[in-house]
Design a protein around this motif. Structure first.
Motif, PDB file in Angstrom:
ATOM      1  N   LEU A 124      49.306 -25.234 -25.722  1.00  0.00           N
ATOM      2  CA  LEU A 124      48.431 -26.205 -24.903  1.00  0.00           C
ATOM      3  C   LEU A 124      50.010 -26.694 -23.709  1.00  0.00           C
ATOM      4  O   LEU A 124      49.842 -26.759 -22.539  1.00  0.00           O
ATOM      5  CB  LEU A 124      47.596 -26.796 -25.493  1.00  0.00           C
ATOM      6  N   GLY A 180      48.121 -25.304 -21.269  1.00  0.00           N
ATOM      7  CA  GLY A 180      47.457 -26.319 -20.928  1.00  0.00           C
ATOM      8  C   GLY A 180      47.262 -26.439 -20.000  1.00  0.00           C
ATOM      9  O   GLY A 180      48.647 -25.948 -18.772  1.00  0.00           O
ATOM     10  N   ARG A 181      46.872 -27.308 -19.058  1.00  0.00           N
ATOM     11  CA  ARG A 181      46.239 -27.915 -17.525  1.00  0.00           C
ATOM     12  C   ARG A 181      47.845 -28.174 -17.274  1.00  0.00           C
ATOM     13  O   ARG A 181      48.192 -28.858 -16.335  1.00  0.00           O
ATOM     14  CB  ARG A 181      45.474 -28.396 -17.311  1.00  0.00           C
ATOM     15  N   ARG A 182      48.084 -28.927 -18.012  1.00  0.00           N
ATOM     16  CA  ARG A 182      49.480 -29.880 -17.674  1.00  0.00           C
ATOM     17  C   ARG A 182      50.755 -29.537 -18.703  1.00  0.00           C
ATOM     18  O   ARG A 182      51.421 -29.893 -18.332  1.00  0.00           O
ATOM     19  CB  ARG A 182      49.490 -31.538 -18.145  1.00  0.00           C
ATOM     20  N   ILE A 189      42.443 -21.389 -14.737  1.00  0.00           N
ATOM     21  CA  ILE A 189      42.776 -22.793 -15.887  1.00  0.00           C
ATOM     22  C   ILE A 189      42.357 -21.755 -17.139  1.00  0.00           C
ATOM     23  O   ILE A 189      41.346 -21.415 -17.656  1.00  0.00           O
ATOM     24  CB  ILE A 189      41.551 -23.401 -15.926  1.00  0.00           C
ATOM     25  N   LEU A 190      43.936 -21.011 -17.965  1.00  0.00           N
ATOM     26  CA  LEU A 190      43.803 -21.405 -19.505  1.00  0.00           C
ATOM     27  C   LEU A 190      42.689 -21.635 -20.896  1.00  0.00           C
ATOM     28  O   LEU A 190      42.143 -20.839 -21.159  1.00  0.00           O
ATOM     29  CB  LEU A 190      44.583 -20.465 -20.193  1.00  0.00           C
ATOM     30  N   PRO A 191      42.972 -22.980 -21.251  1.00  0.00           N
ATOM     31  CA  PRO A 191      42.570 -23.574 -22.405  1.00  0.00           C
ATOM     32  C   PRO A 191      41.394 -23.519 -21.689  1.00  0.00           C
ATOM     33  O   PRO A 191      40.286 -23.238 -21.058  1.00  0.00           O
ATOM     34  CB  PRO A 191      42.765 -24.799 -22.255  1.00  0.00           C
ATOM     35  N   TYR A 192      40.318 -22.983 -23.342  1.00  0.00           N
ATOM     36  CA  TYR A 192      39.118 -22.601 -23.336  1.00  0.00           C
ATOM     37  C   TYR A 192      38.075 -21.613 -22.603  1.00  0.00           C
ATOM     38  O   TYR A 192      37.235 -21.891 -22.403  1.00  0.00           O
ATOM     39  CB  TYR A 192      37.895 -24.107 -22.741  1.00  0.00           C
ATOM     40  N   ILE A 219      41.149 -22.906 -32.464  1.00  0.00           N
ATOM     41  CA  ILE A 219      40.079 -24.077 -32.115  1.00  0.00           C
ATOM     42  C   ILE A 219      41.164 -25.167 -31.439  1.00  0.00           C
ATOM     43  O   ILE A 219      40.897 -25.660 -30.455  1.00  0.00           O
ATOM     44  CB  ILE A 219      40.004 -24.675 -33.671  1.00  0.00           C
ATOM     45  N   THR A 220      42.630 -24.788 -31.697  1.00  0.00           N
ATOM     46  CA  THR A 220      43.347 -25.714 -31.043  1.00  0.00           C
ATOM     47  C   THR A 220      43.485 -25.396 -29.028  1.00  0.00           C
ATOM     48  O   THR A 220      43.479 -26.221 -28.518  1.00  0.00           O
ATOM     49  CB  THR A 220      44.735 -26.189 -31.297  1.00  0.00           C
ATOM     50  N   GLY A 228      39.526 -24.353 -27.858  1.00  0.00           N
ATOM     51  CA  GLY A 228      38.250 -24.524 -28.360  1.00  0.00           C
ATOM     52  C   GLY A 228      37.450 -23.690 -29.456  1.00  0.00           C
ATOM     53  O   GLY A 228      37.577 -22.569 -29.581  1.00  0.00           O
ATOM     54  N   ASN A 229      36.560 -24.541 -28.630  1.00  0.00           N
ATOM     55  CA  ASN A 229      35.240 -24.150 -29.987  1.00  0.00           C
ATOM     56  C   ASN A 229      34.227 -23.634 -29.022  1.00  0.00           C
ATOM     57  O   ASN A 229      33.196 -24.775 -29.141  1.00  0.00           O
ATOM     58  CB  ASN A 229      35.302 -24.853 -30.459  1.00  0.00           C
TER      59      ASN A 229
END
Lengths: 243, 256, 264
Positions: free
Chosen positions: C111, C115-117, C131-134, C212-213, C216-217
């Motif tokens: 992240l 992550g976005r930041r 945007i990678l996360p999730y 999961i960190t 996400g889920n």
């Protein structure tokens, strides 16, 4: 003494504490044996000629073509030199058949698989081991492996053949015959042959002329008879006295 | 002989260590009261701990904070506990299915809010959660705050569109808070009481207008098989009584 | 210490007891899984859409992660084994780190990077709109992060054990560096490569904490089998057991297939 058609070697190699420094020239078609005790620098010489150990000074010129000259920043890769090298212990490719081992140099030069294999088979037959083409190196006897390695080195018809201890892996009973056969094949090859050996009997039987290396320096050069008559070092006197 | 004896004593020592670890430390002179409570109650219940222990000096209150659905699953699976405080009726009823629960009492209420990263002003109300491309984080469907959020979205007619924006289902309300505060999500739906402390500075709160009748309600009950029923009942009474109301009110909870 | 020769019985007994306890310790949870749910129920659970989706996603994510590990890990292993570049020891330590790092820390670190930041996440989002996360891609990255080291370490070990003379022989025969790698190096290390790839894939398949960190889920997008097991544990325990049995079967099959490589 230098002929542009032959080999001119002015070699200086540093490997840690050890240094190899020697000069010699060989005429086209010459066959010489490099003789010396263990650790004298024989294998380093093979590596230097083959491009596997960089010169730190000097030059190697083969048939008018400069293979390496550090002063001019010339250093051809092993691939570009196009020599035939038969390594100590043969270094066959374990996962390939004997035939594909022999065909390897042709395949690397872009020869089609079928043609390369046919030519490899012909070489195996010429060296008297046509029947082992399909076998893996692990299934070969010592003598068979030696011939496969020789065929692999000779198939590209190199101008310079380097043979590092070509007979050392053979047992005594097979050795005399192997020595005779090898001498015959080398005579047929139109190449300069440099044979490295720690065994004076092999050296004398295979080569017209001996180069003796001790502790990284050339200490004697000549035919067996010349060296026996006037041995320049104790080592030369001792080993030639055995024959 | 000596060697085998030392091997045997090694086995015994090992067994003692394992058993010793499973019996919680500090248990020698104090009784432990195990309270399983919804994650959102963490601060309020921790505030109450000192008062209860002062009144019952022989007791050490041990909290287990997690999503109510996890706590209910633990109770159904037979985990030892004395008190269960759930963030919704569904999980309390699920726990009661184990026949281990005393009758429950509602002791507090809460309010749903929308949170966004601080400095983001594009979200003005629940309708904006349905905006295509928005990255919304909710708690999972079984988590009380996740269930309330879905019901509230349904109430304002945005359920399907907003759920299409969900990028992750968290296992408790603090997971939602964390993802939004870190800026990895554009918005989340949480309890008003969770926007507190250090993390509040990283969040902007927007009212969840139009779903006023979706009111999160907390229930608490002692376990019927508690080995210390009197203490369990005393803790329930404390939470549901005036002291509990004061502590909960201080943390922003509403009276039942 | 009075050591009486000829009485090894007691020592052997103690060792046997401890070893037996160890076997029970490892076997009991597996037996517990097996007896927990009736076979028919396992089949019914595995047919559930959410389970099927987790299964499909796990296969996609773990295979992509194994492929990515191969693409990046093979050259890396080669560089670590063969190229004496400055900072090689540091590079090896960094690559090995995810093997011992708690996966949730790995996810947090991912992240911080993507992550976005994060370090790269901001430029990625504003420059490329990525945007990678999730996303499923994030699940692949998380799995690659924790799994690739298994491939790199295994292959690097094999490369180090390789006799360079064979490659030199191929070079004198005129083979290019690439041809040497393809015809001499890779065939020679193939058993280790297969084993490393299998370990890497298994680790990717089991990845939980970093996923999961960082990812996400979300069912169908980032909820792989381990995440589905964890979620099911709270609302459908039988489903959790069924999924666990499936993962157990895959692990056993993999172990059986790898026997030849590790216990030759």
């Amino acid at each position: 003494m230098t002929t542009t058609a032959g080999l001119v070697a002015d070699i200086a190699v540093l490997r840690g504490e050890f240094s190899l420094e020697l000069q010699f020239a060989l005429a086209p078609g010459a066959t010489v044996a490099v003789l010396g005790p263990n650790g004298a620098g024989k294998s380093t010489l093979v590596d230097a000629l083959a491009g596997l150990a960089p010169l730190h000074r000097g030059e190697v010129v083969l048939a008018g073509r400069t293979l390496e000259r550090p002063a001019a920043r010339v250093r051809l890769s092993p691939q570009e030199r196009g020599l035939g090298v038969m390594f100590q212990g043969y270094c066959l490719f374990e996962h390939m058949s004997a035939r594909d081992n022999v065909a390897y140099g042709l395949r690397a030069r872009g020869v089609a698989r079928a043609r390369a294999r046919a030519e490899a088979q012909a070489w195996l037959e010429r060296l008297g081991v046509g029947e082992v083409g399909d076998l893996r190196p692990a299934a070969l006897s010592g003598g068979q492996a030696q011939r496969v390695a020789l065929a692999r080195a000779m198939i590209t018809r190199p101008a310079l053949l380097l043979l590092d201890e070509p007979l050392a892996a053979l047992d005594v009973s097979a050795r005399a015959q192997a020595r005779r056969l090898l001498a015959g094949w080398l005579a047929e090859a139109a190449a300069i042959c440099v044979i490295v050996s720690h065994d004076v009997r092999d050296a004398v039987a295979l080569a017209d002329e001996l180069l003796v290396i001790e502790r990284g320096r050339l200490t004697a050069r000549g035919t067996a008879a010349e060296l026996r008559a006037r041995p320049p070092t104790e080592y030369v006197a001792a080993v030639l006295g055995e024959v | 002989m000596t060697r085998s004896r030392s091997a045997a004593s090694g086995v015994i020592l090992l067994a003692a260590v394992v058993l010793g670890c499973s019996a919680a430390p500090g248990a020698a002179d104090k009784k432990e009261l195990h309270v399983s409570a919804a994650m959102s109650l963490k601060e309020a219940f921790t505030d109450l701990e000192a008062g209860f222990e002062a009144e019952h000096p022989e007791v050490d209150v041990v909290f287990n904070f997690a999503g109510s659905q996890i706590l209910a699953a633990q109770i159904v699976a037979g985990a030892p506990a004395d008190v269960f405080a759930s963030a919704d009726r569904a999980q309390m009823e699920r726990a009661a299915g184990s026949q281990r629960m005393q009758p429950a009492r509602t002791f507090a209420k809460n309010r749903l809010v929308i949170v966004t990263p601080a400095g983001d002003s594009s979200i003005q109300g629940p309708a904006d959660l349905a905006r295509p491309g928005l990255r919304l984080v909710l708690a999972g469907e079984a988590v009380p705050v996740g269930a309330y959020a879905r019901e509230a979205l349904n109430r304002v007619g945005q359920r399907d569109a907003a759920l299409a924006n969900v990028v992750s289902n968290e296992e408790n309300v603090r997971g939602v808070i964390g993802k939004v505060a870190a800026g990895e999500a554009d918005a989340g739906v949480v309890y008003a009481t969770d926007v507190a402390g250090e993390v509040a500075g990283k969040l902007r709160t927007v009212a969840f207008a139009g779903a006023d009748d979706v009111v999160p309600a907390y229930e608490i009950a002692a376990l019927a098989d508690s080995p210390q029923p009197a203490l369990a009942a005393a803790f329930v009474d404390l939470v549901a009584g005036p002291a509990g109301a004061a502590a909960l009110g201080k943390r922003g909870f509403l009276p039942p | 210490m009075s050591l009486k020769p000829g009485r090894p019985g007691h020592a052997h007994l103690a060792v046997g007891l401890l070893a037996g306890a160890a076997v029970v310790f490892f076997a009991l949870p597996l037996v517990g899984l097996l007896v927990r749910v009736a076979p028919a129920e396992v089949w019914r659970q595995l047919a559930a859409p959410a389970v099927q989706e987790a299964l499909r996603l796990s296969l996609v994510v773990s295979l992509c992660a194994a492929g990515l590990s191969l693409l990046l890990g093979l050259p890396l292993a080669y560089a670590l084994a063969r190229l004496p570049f400055p900072g090689r020891g540091l590079a090896r330590a960094l690559v090995t780190l995810p093997m011992v790092l708690p996966p949730v820390v790995g996810g947090t670190a991912l992240l911080a990077a993507f992550g976005r930041r994060g370090l790269l996440g901001g430029p990625l989002e504003h420059g490329l709109g990525v945007i990678l996360p999730y996303t499923t891609a994030a699940a692949v990255l998380a799995a690659t992060f924790v799994a690739a080291p298994f491939l790199v370490i295994t292959v690097e070990g094999a490369l180090r054990g390789l006799d360079p003379r064979r490659e030199q022989a191929a070079a004198t025969l005129g083979a290019s560096r690439l041809r040497i790698v393809g015809t001499v190096v890779l065939p020679a290390i193939r058993p280790s490569l297969v084993a490393g790839l299998a370990l890497c894939w298994a680790r990717a398949l089991g990845e939980f904490g970093a996923t999961i960190t960082f990812a996400g889920n979300l069912q169908g997008r980032t909820q792989t089998m381990p995440l589905a097991v964890y979620e099911a544990l709270h609302d459908s325990p039988d489903g959790a057991v069924a999924l666990s049995l499936l993962l157990l079967a895959v692990s056993l099959a993999l172990l059986a297939a790898l026997r030849g490589h590790f216990f030759k």
